[in-house]
Design a protein around this motif. Structure first.
Motif, short mmCIF file in Angstrom:
data_model
loop_
_atom_site.label_atom_id
_atom_site.label_comp_id
_atom_site.label_asym_id
_atom_site.label_seq_id
_atom_site.Cartn_x
_atom_site.Cartn_y
_atom_site.Cartn_z
N ASP A 122 0.85 -1.19 0.00
CA ASP A 122 0.00 0.00 0.00
C ASP A 122 0.89 1.26 0.00
N THR A 123 0.28 2.44 0.00
CA THR A 123 1.04 3.70 -0.03
C THR A 123 0.43 4.69 0.95
N LEU A 124 1.18 5.76 1.22
CA LEU A 124 0.73 6.73 2.22
C LEU A 124 0.87 8.17 1.74
N GLY A 125 -0.07 9.01 2.15
CA GLY A 125 0.00 10.44 1.91
C GLY A 125 0.25 11.19 3.20
N GLY A 126 0.12 12.50 3.16
CA GLY A 126 0.35 13.27 4.36
C GLY A 126 0.13 14.75 4.13
N ARG A 127 0.47 15.50 5.15
CA ARG A 127 0.26 16.95 5.07
C ARG A 127 1.55 17.66 5.49
N PHE A 128 1.77 18.80 4.90
CA PHE A 128 3.01 19.53 5.20
C PHE A 128 2.76 21.03 5.15
N GLU A 129 3.69 21.73 5.70
CA GLU A 129 3.61 23.18 5.77
C GLU A 129 4.79 23.77 5.01
N VAL A 130 4.57 24.83 4.25
CA VAL A 130 5.66 25.61 3.66
C VAL A 130 5.60 27.00 4.26
N ARG A 131 6.75 27.50 4.65
CA ARG A 131 6.82 28.82 5.27
C ARG A 131 7.79 29.73 4.51
N VAL A 132 7.44 30.99 4.44
CA VAL A 132 8.34 31.99 3.85
C VAL A 132 8.46 33.14 4.83
N GLU A 157 4.08 39.44 7.50
CA GLU A 157 4.28 38.27 8.37
C GLU A 157 4.64 37.06 7.49
N GLU A 158 5.00 35.96 8.14
CA GLU A 158 5.35 34.77 7.36
C GLU A 158 4.20 34.26 6.50
N ILE A 159 4.52 33.81 5.32
CA ILE A 159 3.54 33.03 4.55
C ILE A 159 3.51 31.63 5.17
N VAL A 160 2.31 31.16 5.48
CA VAL A 160 2.14 29.81 6.05
C VAL A 160 1.15 29.05 5.18
N ILE A 161 1.66 28.05 4.49
CA ILE A 161 0.85 27.25 3.58
C ILE A 161 0.74 25.84 4.14
N ARG A 162 -0.46 25.29 4.14
CA ARG A 162 -0.65 23.89 4.54
C ARG A 162 -1.23 23.15 3.35
#
Lengths: 372, 372, 372, 372
Positions: C197-207, C287-292
C-alpha cells in the motif's frame, strides 16, 4: 503591466473598456481624454456620422477624488446613435471588410460582424491612449503624428523635427504639415467623393522624451517595436508599418542605415541621426520613436464593388452603409493613442511600482544610473 | 494554443527551445526540420561562421515512437563553436546592434548582450517553424518566400504565383526568382564586401491552402495579421512589414485596393484578386497570405562606424566581429518559419483538439459548414 | 515578470526547462541548486529509482561569468535512466494517475502519458525554485517546510517558529520536526510497504522576511495566495491547500481569525498573531507566509487496484511500475521551490528593474516609503 | 479561450465587466443571470446592504437578437448606493481586510482600497458565471453547492448525491442540506450577531455531466484543478480548498484514496467511487467535480479588533462599516459561478470552435471517439 479589453458595437447601446495596471496617484484630466476623442473625429473627408455624434467617455470606476487608485479603470461611452437591433440585415458582404469571412465563421449573419469590426471600437482605444498618454507626459514623454501621403500625394519634405510637425500642422484639416500638399489632397478627396471612391494614405507617429532601454532583446516577445507593430496593424485598415528609414532600409548600404554613437558628459550617449526610428534590438535608444504606417482606402464605396448575395448566391453589388471618403487623419490620431498605450506598458514593466511616487523614484534612479 | 520559449547565446554551449501545445499523433520528420536549418545558412554573402557550423537540432522530448504526444517538445542544439566564456569583452558598442542600450540596461557589459541579441537565436525559431510547418502541410497549407529587392535592385515582376516562385528560385543563391536581377545583386554584394559595407533588402513570404476565418476581428489581439507583424518585426534586423499591396494601399483609390467577391458552387466564395494579402478584419480570407518585409543591412561593418569607448568615453571606431555582408535570403527563410508558427497557432486556436485525429475531424466539419 | 516552461519525460533522454525574466547580475550557485535536487530525492519510503539516479542540472544558457545576464536561463538534465523507447506499453491504466484519461484524450497509448505526467517533471521545478530562491535570499527572504502529518500521524505541536522548524527537523528522514511522531510514521511506512500500500500526508511551507504588499487586491489574477494555490495544486498528487488557520477558519469566530494591527516606530506596522498565513486581500502582510497542503498517497500500488485492459476491455488489475511507498517529504521540498518561484515572480512584478542593482534600489526605496 | 476583466468599486457609480471568447449563437437568458445575482444576496446573517440593493446587470454589448455574436460581452451594473466620493476616509485599518497593506502599497488612503477589495466585485463574477453556466447547461453540465459546516457545526452526512443536494437544500436559508444542522447554525449566527462577532464555514461545489479530459497533465498551467484552486482562493475570504477527499487524503492509505476503473459497453469507462473529486493528472475523469472550500469569518466586526490610527500612530479600535455576520451561503453561490467560468474555459479550449454549431459538432465527435 497594463492590459485592456474593449467591448461594444458600432450602433450598440454602450462602448465599454477596462484598463488594468495603472499606478495610483495619477491625476486624470478627463477633458484631455475627450479632446483626443474629438481629434479622432476630425479630418476633411469624413462622412455623416461624425457630425451626428460628439463622442465622450465617462470614467466609470478606478478613479477616486480625480486620481487613479491602482484599480482597473472602467471607461464608458453611451451611443446616441443606438439602433443596432432595428437595423436591416445585410445580404451582400462588402469587399475589404470582415463581412464575408466573419459571417461564415460566426454564423449569425453580417450585421453583428460589421458592428463589431467597425472602427468605432477605436473610440475606446483612443480613450485608453488618452489616459496612458497622461502618464507618459508626467515623465516628459510626448507623442505626435502627421499625414505625409494621401492618395499618392506626398509632402515631399522628409526631415521634420517633432517641433516642426506640431507647428506646421496646426491649422491643417488633414493632420498634415504642408499647406501645398494639403490643398492637392483636399481636391483629390473632393474628386473621390464625386466618384463614389475612397482614399488611403500614409502617416508618421513620433514619440519623444524616452529613456533608453524600454523593451528588451532577450526574448522575441519583449521587443517593443514588435509589440507596436502588432498594435498598429490591429488598427482597422492599417496594412503596413515600418520604423525609421522603414522600407528604405532595403536599398541603402549599412553605412547609411545605422546611427553612429556619440558621448558628451552633459548628455550621456546620443546619436546625431535616427535612421533606426528609435529602436535597436527591440529597445528604445533614447532617440525619438519614428513609426510610418499605411492605411488602406475605406472599404465601403458608394460606387459599390462586386459581391454576392449570400442568400441567393447571385452576383450583386456590395451593400452600402453611410461612410467616409478618407479617414487617414483620424487613423493617425488613433495610432498616436495605440502607441501611447504600448510605450506606457513597456515603461511600467521596466520600472515597476504601484504608485506614481514609487514609479518616479524608480525612474529617477535608473536615469541617474545610465548616465554615470 | 501554441507557445514557445528560446534560450541560448551565440557562442554558448547549448541553444534550447520548448514548444508547447502541439497535438498528439503528428509524425515528425527531423530531417525536414534540419533541412530548414540548412536553408537558413545558405545565401550568397554569408561570412565565415556559416561554414564552421552545420546546424542541427535534436528533439529532446515530447516525441515518442517518432510522433508528437501532446507534451511540450524540447529542442536542443549543441554549438560546436562554444567559447563564450573565453571571448574578449567589447568596449565599443556597434551602432545598429543592441550593444549600447543593452549594456546600459543590464549592466553586465556588452558581451552577454550581443551573444543573446544575435540572430543565432533564429536557429531555434526555424526549428519551431520546421515542426509547425509539418502540421500545416498535413492540411495542405504550404509556405514559400523570395527576395524581391536587394540593395535597391528589384526583380521588377510583381505578379508571381506561388508555383512561379517555387520554380523560378530553384537554382538561386539568393532565394530570388529572377536570374537577371540576381546577377546584379551578387555583383553588388561583392562590391559591398570589398567596401567593408553591408546590404539589406526586401522579401515576400507566402502561405497558400488556408481555410477562411483564422484569426478574428472581435478583439485587437486576435487579429492574425497583427500577430504576424509582431513576430516578423521581432526577427533580428527586420524594420518594415506590410500585407498585399502594402504601402501602395496609400496611393491607390479604394476601387483598386479591395478584392471583389465571387461565388461558384464547386469552389464556394473566392476572389480574383488578392490585394489584401489574404486578410480582411484580421482574418484569413482563404486567399494566399502575402507578406512583404524589409531587412536592414547587417549592423556589423568591417569599415566600422563611429562609436565610443565605454571605459574611456573617448570617440573610437566600433568593435568588429566576424560577420556577413548580406543575409536577406536567410532572413526570408527565417520569416517563413515565423509565419508557419503563427499560422499554426491560429489554426489550433480555431479548431481545438488534442490529437491529429480530433483536429482533422474538427477541420473537416468546419470546411463543410462554410461551403454549404 | 518571470515565466518558465518545462519539457521532458520520466525516462526520456533530457529534461529541459527555460526560465525567463530573471534580472541580470545575480551570482548563481549551481551547487546550491543541485543541493535542492538532492533534498527532493530524500525521505524514508522512496523506491528504487531514487537510488539509481543522483539528479543534477546544468545551466545551459543565460549565465555568463557565473552571473545571470537578464537572458532566459536554460536548464538541462540528462537522464541516466534513458530507455523510454524500449519500455513496454501499458494496457491497464492505474487509478489515480493520468493514464486512463490521458490516453483517451491524446490517443497514443498510456506510455507517453505516464512518462509526462510523472512527478519526475518536478526535478525541473525544483531547479527553477533553486534559482529563484537565490534571488529571494539576497533580500533576506527564506523558505522552509516540514511534514506535520503522515498517514494520519500528527506532530501535535502546532505553533512552531521558522527557526524551530529548521532546528528540529535537522536529522529527520521525513522532513519532520518531531522525533516521536517520526518513529511512528516510519513504522507506518514499513507496514504500508509490506502491505503493498502507499501513504500520503500533510506539510507546511513557510516563507519569512517578506515585504508588505506583494500581490494585489485590485484584480482576481494578481492575488498572490491564489497564484500559489494554483501552483501547489499543480504539483503532482497535491489535493488540498490552505493558508494560516486554513480549514479552521470555518469553525472559529471572527474575533479569533484575524490578526490585530500594532505599530512601533522601530518596526513599523506588525502583528502579534499570524492566523491569516501572511495574506490579506491577496497581498503579503509582511508576516510569514504559512501554507498547509495535503498530498494523496502514491497512486501506484504494488497491491494493484482494479482496472480494465484497454485492449480487451476485460477487468484486470492495474499495471505496476517501480514506485515509492511515501513521498510526502519530497513533496514538501518540491513545494518550497514552487513557492519560491511564485514569490520571486510577485517580487519582480512589484519592483521592476532589469539588474540586481536596479532591483535593490527600487526595493530599498519602497521599504523606506512604507516605514515613514 | 475565455478571458474577463472586472472594474468597479463597492459604492462607485458602475460595476463593469467584459467577457471575451464566448462562441456565437448562444441564446442568453438575462433573467437566469439576474437570478444568480439574487441567490448571491440571500442567506441568513446578511447585513443591511443586501436589503438596500437588488442587484441587476445589463448586457451592454456582444449580444444581438438575444444571442451571443462571438464578440466580447459587456456587463454593466449601476449602483443605487452610489456615494463613494462623499464617504468618509478611514484612519484605522480593519484587520483581515486589505486596508493596511493596500493603503501602504498604493498610498492614496484606505477608502479606495476597501472599495475595490470589497466582495461587491463578485457581483460581476457571478454574472460571468451566470453566462458561462448557460453554455455548460447546453451540454448537460450542471453545477450546485451546499454549506456543510458553519462556525463549527457540521451536517455530518458526507455522501450526498448531486440530486440529494439540490433536493435537500431547497427551503434552506443557508444553502444547507440538513434542517437539523441549519437550526443550530442559525442560533449560532444570532448569538454571533449579539456578540458583535462573525462566522465562517465550509462548503462544497459540485459539477456534473462533464466529459473526460478537460484540462491537461502536459504542463503545470493546463491542470484544471490548479486553475480552479486559484480562482476559488481569489474569491474574497476563501482560505482553503481541496478536491474530493481533500485533507483526508493525508490520513488514508492509497488503497482507499484512488478510484478503481470499470468498463461497460453502454457507459464506456467509469468509476464507482469519486475520492479524487473528479480529477486525475489535472484532467476531468468524467465523474463529478467535488470541491471543498473554507471561508473565513467576515473581517469587519462590530466588536472591533485592535488597530492603529494611521495618522496619529496611536493604538485604537478598527473602523466599522455596515457588515454581515455570516456570508458563507453567498460565498458558496459565488464559487459556483467561479467554477462555471473555469470549466467553460477548459471546455472551449479543448473543443475550439467559433459558433455553438461548430462547438457542438466538435464535442459530439470527441464523445464518440472516446467511447469507441
Amino acid at each position: 503591466m497594463l492590459n485592456f479589453m474593449t467591448s461594444g458595437e458600432s450602433h450598440g447601446h454602450y462602448l465599454i473598456a477596462i484598463l488594468e495596471g495603472m499606478p495610483s496617484g495619477l491625476a486624470i484630466d478627463l477633458k484631455a481624454v475627450n479632446h483626443e476623442l474629438a481629434r479622432r473625429q476630425e479630418g476633411y473627408g469624413r462622412g455623416g456620422r461624425m457630425k451626428i455624434e460628439t463622442d465622450q467617455v465617462e470614467l466609470a470606476s478606478g478613479i477616486y477624488k480625480g486620481k487613479t487608485t491602482g484599480a482597473p479603470i472602467g471607461i464608458l461611452s453611451i451611443n446616441k446613435d443606438f439602433k443596432i437591433e432595428s437595423m436591416p440585415e445585410l445580404d451582400r458582404p462588402r469587399p475589404g471588410h470582415a463581412d464575408l469571412v466573419g459571417s461564415l465563421k460566426y454564423h449569425e449573419g453580417i450585421r453583428p460582424i460589421l458592428e463589431r469590426a467597425s472602427a468605432r471600437e477605436t473610440l475606446l482605444r483612443v480613450a485608453i491612449g488618452g489616459i496612458t498618454r497622461q502618464l507618459l507626459n508626467e515623465f516628459g514623454i510626448m507623442i505626435t503624428s502627421h499625414v505625409f501621403e494621401l492618395g499618392g500625394i506626398n509632402i515631399e519634405k522628409s526631415e521634420l523635427s517633432f517641433e516642426d510637425i506640431e507647428k506646421n500642422k496646426k491649422d491643417s484639416q488633414l493632420n498634415c504639415t504642408s499647406t501645398t500638399a494639403e490643398k492637392k489632397m483636399i481636391a483629390l478627396i473632393d474628386q473621390a467623393q464625386k466618384d463614389g471612391d475612397t482614399l488611403g494614405g500614409r502617416f508618421e507617429v513620433r514619440v519623444k522624451g524616452l529613456p533608453m532601454g524600454l523593451g528588451s532583446h532577450v526574448t522575441w516577445h519583449q521587443k517593443l517595436d514588435g509589440r507596436i507593430a502588432r498594435a498598429i496593424i490591429s488598427a482597422q485598415a492599417v496594412k503596413e508599418i515600418g520604423f525609421g528609414l522603414s522600407e528604405a532600409h532595403g536599398s541603402l548600404p549599412g553605412s547609411q542605415c545605422h546611427d553612429e554613437i556619440f558621448y558628451e558628459k552633459s548628455r550621456g550617449y546620443f546619436r546625431k541621426t535616427n535612421r533606426s526610428g528609435g529602436f535597436e534590438g527591440g529597445m528604445t535608444t533614447g532617440e525619438e520613436i519614428v513609426i510610418r504606417a499605411t492605411m488602406k482606402p475605406i472599404s465601403t464605396l458608394r460606387k459599390a464593388l462586386q459581391s454576392v448575395n449570400m442568400k441567393t448566391k447571385e452576383a450583386e453589388k456590395a451593400s452600402f452603409e453611410r461612410s467616409d471618403t478618407c479617414a487617414v487623419p483620424a487613423c493617425s490620431v488613433i495610432c498616436e493613442s495605440i502607441v501611447a498605450y504600448e510605450v506606457a506598458n513597456a515603461f511600467l514593466e521596466k520600472f515597476g511600482g504601484d504608485s506614481m511616487a514609487e514609479l518616479r523614484r524608480n525612474v529617477d534612479g535608473y536615469l541617474k544610473q545610465i548616465k554615470s
